[in-house]
Design a protein around this motif. Structure first.
Motif, PDB file in Angstrom:
ATOM      1  N   SER B 161       0.907  -1.316   0.008  1.00 15.22           N
ATOM      2  CA  SER B 161       0.025   0.006   0.126  1.00 15.22           C
ATOM      3  C   SER B 161       0.952   1.307  -0.044  1.00 15.22           C
ATOM      4  CB  SER B 161      -0.856   0.167   0.997  1.00 15.22           C
ATOM      5  OG  SER B 161      -0.370  -0.064   2.350  1.00 15.22           O
ATOM      6  N   LEU B 162       2.058   1.103   0.405  1.00 17.72           N
ATOM      7  CA  LEU B 162       3.012   2.361   0.450  1.00 17.72           C
ATOM      8  C   LEU B 162       3.429   2.546  -1.032  1.00 17.72           C
ATOM      9  CD1 LEU B 162       5.124   1.592   3.693  1.00 17.72           C
ATOM     10  CD2 LEU B 162       3.479   3.562   3.309  1.00 17.72           C
ATOM     11  N   ALA B 163       3.836   1.500  -1.496  1.00 20.90           N
ATOM     12  CA  ALA B 163       4.193   1.579  -3.022  1.00 20.90           C
ATOM     13  C   ALA B 163       3.129   1.821  -3.816  1.00 20.90           C
ATOM     14  CB  ALA B 163       4.910   0.139  -3.568  1.00 20.90           C
ATOM     15  N   TYR B 164       1.877   1.518  -3.961  1.00 19.26           N
ATOM     16  CA  TYR B 164       0.879   1.533  -4.760  1.00 19.26           C
ATOM     17  C   TYR B 164      -0.270   2.245  -3.593  1.00 19.26           C
ATOM     18  CZ  TYR B 164       3.808  -1.572  -7.399  1.00 19.26           C
ATOM     19  OH  TYR B 164       4.679  -1.853  -7.987  1.00 19.26           O
ATOM     20  N   PRO B 165      -0.340   3.348  -3.469  1.00 21.52           N
ATOM     21  CA  PRO B 165      -1.643   4.120  -2.789  1.00 21.52           C
ATOM     22  C   PRO B 165      -2.515   4.216  -3.892  1.00 21.52           C
ATOM     23  CG  PRO B 165       0.261   5.633  -3.130  1.00 21.52           C
ATOM     24  CD  PRO B 165       0.711   4.561  -3.634  1.00 21.52           C
ATOM     25  N   ASP B 166      -4.049   3.867  -3.544  1.00 23.59           N
ATOM     26  CA  ASP B 166      -5.008   4.299  -4.428  1.00 23.59           C
ATOM     27  C   ASP B 166      -5.371   5.467  -4.683  1.00 23.59           C
ATOM     28  OD1 ASP B 166      -7.533   2.559  -5.170  1.00 23.59           O
ATOM     29  OD2 ASP B 166      -8.324   4.352  -4.431  1.00 23.59           O
ATOM     30  N   ALA B 167      -5.640   5.877  -5.993  1.00 27.01           N
ATOM     31  CA  ALA B 167      -5.799   7.252  -6.440  1.00 27.01           C
ATOM     32  C   ALA B 167      -6.712   8.112  -5.665  1.00 27.01           C
ATOM     33  CB  ALA B 167      -6.064   6.970  -7.937  1.00 27.01           C
ATOM     34  N   GLU B 168      -7.885   7.309  -5.284  1.00 24.87           N
ATOM     35  CA  GLU B 168      -8.937   8.338  -4.476  1.00 24.87           C
ATOM     36  C   GLU B 168      -8.617   8.160  -3.015  1.00 24.87           C
ATOM     37  OE1 GLU B 168     -12.484   6.836  -6.006  1.00 24.87           O
ATOM     38  OE2 GLU B 168     -11.666   7.527  -8.007  1.00 24.87           O
ATOM     39  N   SER B 169      -8.513   6.828  -2.432  1.00 25.98           N
ATOM     40  CA  SER B 169      -8.767   6.704  -1.098  1.00 25.98           C
ATOM     41  C   SER B 169      -7.292   6.618  -0.548  1.00 25.98           C
ATOM     42  CB  SER B 169      -9.410   5.403  -0.538  1.00 25.98           C
ATOM     43  OG  SER B 169      -8.894   4.393  -1.322  1.00 25.98           O
ATOM     44  N   GLY B 170      -6.136   6.628  -1.121  1.00 31.59           N
ATOM     45  CA  GLY B 170      -4.691   6.786  -0.593  1.00 31.59           C
ATOM     46  C   GLY B 170      -4.312   5.468  -0.280  1.00 31.59           C
ATOM     47  N   ILE B 171      -3.268   5.826   0.726  1.00 33.38           N
ATOM     48  CA  ILE B 171      -2.501   4.576   1.366  1.00 33.38           C
ATOM     49  C   ILE B 171      -3.491   3.502   2.158  1.00 33.38           C
ATOM     50  CG2 ILE B 171      -0.811   3.664   3.203  1.00 33.38           C
ATOM     51  CD1 ILE B 171       0.746   6.242   1.885  1.00 33.38           C
ATOM     52  N   VAL B 172      -4.398   4.328   2.927  1.00 33.17           N
ATOM     53  CA  VAL B 172      -5.329   3.665   3.581  1.00 33.17           C
ATOM     54  C   VAL B 172      -6.260   2.587   2.989  1.00 33.17           C
ATOM     55  CG1 VAL B 172      -7.215   3.794   5.356  1.00 33.17           C
ATOM     56  CG2 VAL B 172      -5.261   5.460   5.584  1.00 33.17           C
ATOM     57  N   GLY B 173      -6.599   3.334   1.916  1.00 37.61           N
ATOM     58  CA  GLY B 173      -7.647   2.457   0.865  1.00 37.61           C
ATOM     59  C   GLY B 173      -6.968   1.467   0.199  1.00 37.61           C
ATOM     60  N   SER B 174      -5.562   1.599  -0.134  1.00 37.26           N
ATOM     61  CA  SER B 174      -4.923   0.528  -0.560  1.00 37.26           C
ATOM     62  C   SER B 174      -4.703  -0.544   0.165  1.00 37.26           C
ATOM     63  CB  SER B 174      -3.763   1.284  -1.353  1.00 37.26           C
ATOM     64  OG  SER B 174      -2.741   0.149  -1.909  1.00 37.26           O
ATOM     65  N   PHE B 175      -4.142  -0.137   1.485  1.00 36.86           N
ATOM     66  CA  PHE B 175      -4.098  -1.073   2.463  1.00 36.86           C
ATOM     67  C   PHE B 175      -5.050  -2.038   2.807  1.00 36.86           C
ATOM     68  CE2 PHE B 175      -4.218  -2.477   7.003  1.00 36.86           C
ATOM     69  CZ  PHE B 175      -3.134  -3.249   7.079  1.00 36.86           C
ATOM     70  N   ILE B 176      -6.520  -1.492   2.726  1.00 34.56           N
ATOM     71  CA  ILE B 176      -7.653  -2.166   3.057  1.00 34.56           C
ATOM     72  C   ILE B 176      -7.784  -3.451   1.974  1.00 34.56           C
ATOM     73  CG2 ILE B 176     -10.089  -2.331   3.088  1.00 34.56           C
ATOM     74  CD1 ILE B 176      -9.997   0.552   4.528  1.00 34.56           C
ATOM     75  N   LYS B 177      -7.353  -2.738   0.633  1.00 37.93           N
ATOM     76  CA  LYS B 177      -7.514  -3.853  -0.428  1.00 37.93           C
ATOM     77  C   LYS B 177      -6.408  -4.833  -0.167  1.00 37.93           C
ATOM     78  CE  LYS B 177      -7.093  -3.520  -5.589  1.00 37.93           C
ATOM     79  NZ  LYS B 177      -8.363  -3.171  -6.219  1.00 37.93           N
ATOM     80  N   PHE B 178      -5.177  -4.563  -0.187  1.00 40.26           N
ATOM     81  CA  PHE B 178      -4.167  -5.575   0.063  1.00 40.26           C
ATOM     82  C   PHE B 178      -4.334  -6.538   1.363  1.00 40.26           C
ATOM     83  CE2 PHE B 178      -1.627  -2.647  -2.751  1.00 40.26           C
ATOM     84  CZ  PHE B 178      -1.500  -3.625  -3.828  1.00 40.26           C
ATOM     85  N   ALA B 179      -4.812  -5.885   2.214  1.00 43.38           N
ATOM     86  CA  ALA B 179      -5.204  -6.621   3.640  1.00 43.38           C
ATOM     87  C   ALA B 179      -6.116  -7.688   3.489  1.00 43.38           C
ATOM     88  CB  ALA B 179      -5.421  -5.735   4.604  1.00 43.38           C
ATOM     89  N   GLY B 180      -7.148  -7.360   2.635  1.00 42.68           N
ATOM     90  CA  GLY B 180      -8.485  -8.583   2.158  1.00 42.68           C
ATOM     91  C   GLY B 180      -7.530  -9.562   1.568  1.00 42.68           C
ATOM     92  N   ILE B 181      -6.553  -9.200   0.857  1.00 41.07           N
ATOM     93  CA  ILE B 181      -5.896 -10.298  -0.152  1.00 41.07           C
ATOM     94  C   ILE B 181      -5.115 -11.196   0.705  1.00 41.07           C
ATOM     95  CG2 ILE B 181      -4.363 -10.762  -1.956  1.00 41.07           C
ATOM     96  CD1 ILE B 181      -5.447  -8.308  -3.220  1.00 41.07           C
TER      97      ILE B 181
END
Lengths: 113, 222
Positions: B161-181
């Motif tokens: 998530s640090l390397a690929y922050p979500d365009a809208e929700s940022g690092i947190v949104g991206s973390f939720i996505k990767f943590a889900g996986i």
């Protein structure tokens, strides 16, 4: 008591692994999470190109599974050897102790194990 | 938890190498000290490495409908301390990067940090904390292995998530996505690893439930 605990722990482990395969409603494609992570990166950054390639890739899925089983087999083989070694050592010292009891010299025996 | 070859931007790849390197060096020193002071512990050290070797090769199904693998680093972290597992974990990750195209050389720093640094240190912290609050060896080892395993996968999710922050929700949104996986899939596997670690520890020591079980495995007591 110890051995029955081991049995229960192993059964519980097995149940955890088998449950997703047999419980209806669960399940799915069972794709690897590492591949899904890579897919998610491609979704977030469709333009991202990996800047380095693996030096060597297993030429087929069969070779890959061969190497994975080799990894697990080597590790498990060594752990099995260690458990066998420990169990043989325990038997050896038990024999020593019972031999000493027969000689009436139990007080002198160093019961190391 | 394997970040694939080339899938971290150069700056991140370098950063994780820098972060992991001191732990691997410290692990090498700790390993040398253990082998010099307690040569009889060598085989048990190898067995801890073998355990990580086996478990990280086993991809198992999870309730989320995907597959993942345990790490096996908790056992060695409890017996020999977390430092040595940085070395043993790196060896496992190198094997997989070079021979299996699983993980990679450029992402080795990041993968070492999650599996061979964060996992073992979290395991060790849980082990120490539970033991000092009176938990039995078996319970503390179970929790140490399970939570350490999970911590490795949470770390991978943070790294991505640090390397690929979500365009809208940022690092947190991206973390939720990767943590889900990674992290959610890992929960049942982490529990399985905890149970299996207790079984293997008991089998290796042959003195389940005795107070000196870990000391015997570490070569500190006979």
């Amino acid at each position: 008591m110890k051995n029955s605990r081991t049995t229960w722990l192993l059964l519980a482990t097995l149940a955890l692994v088998v449950a997703p395969l047999v419980i209806p409603g669960l399940g799915g494609s069972f794709k690897g999470s590492d591949d899904q992570g890579t897919d998610a990166i491609n979704e977030l950054r469709p333009d991202y190109k990996p800047w380095f390639e693996p030096l060597w890739k297993p030429p087929s899925d069969e070779i890959e599974s061969l190497l994975f089983s080799l990894q697990a087999g080597l590790g498990a083989g060594f752990i099995g050897f260690m458990i066998g070694r420990r169990s043989a050592a325990a038997k050896g010292s038990a024999k020593q102790v019972s031999g000493a009891v027969a000689n009436g010299a139990v007080g002198d025996v160093n019961v190391a194990h | 938890m394997h970040i694939m070859e080339g899938f971290l931007p150069v700056s991140h790849a370098v950063g994780w190498f820098v972060a992991s390197a001191p732990f691997v060096v410290a692990g090498g020193l700790s390993l040398r000290k253990i082998i010099r002071e307690r040569p009889e512990a060598r085989l048990n050290l190898a067995a801890c490495g073998a355990f990580a070797f086996v478990l990280s090769a086993l991809k198992m199904p999870s309730v989320t409908g995907s597959c993942s693998h345990p790490t096996g680093v908790g056992l060695g972290a409890v017996i020999f301390g977390p430092a040595v597992m940085a070395v043993l974990g790196t060896i496992v990750l190198l094997f997989q990067a070079l021979l299996l195209a699983h993980g990679g050389l450029t992402t080795l720093g990041a993968n070492v940090f999650s599996m061979a640094v964060v996992g073992p240190w979290v395991s060790y912290g849980i082990w120490k904390g539970l033991r000092s609050s009176g938990a039995s060896i078996a319970v503390a080892v179970f929790a140490a292995a399970a939570v350490g395993d999970l911590a490795t996968y949470v770390t991978t999710a943070v790294q991505l998530s640090l390397a690929y922050p979500d365009a809208e929700s940022g690092i947190v949104g991206s973390f939720i996505k990767f943590a889900g996986i990674y992290a959610v899939t890992q929960v049942p596997l982490a529990i399985a690893e905890g149970l299996l670690t207790v079984v293997v520890m008991n089998a290796l020591s042959g003195r389940a439930g005795q107070p000196d079980e870990i000391a015997v495995l570490a070569g500190e007591a006979r």
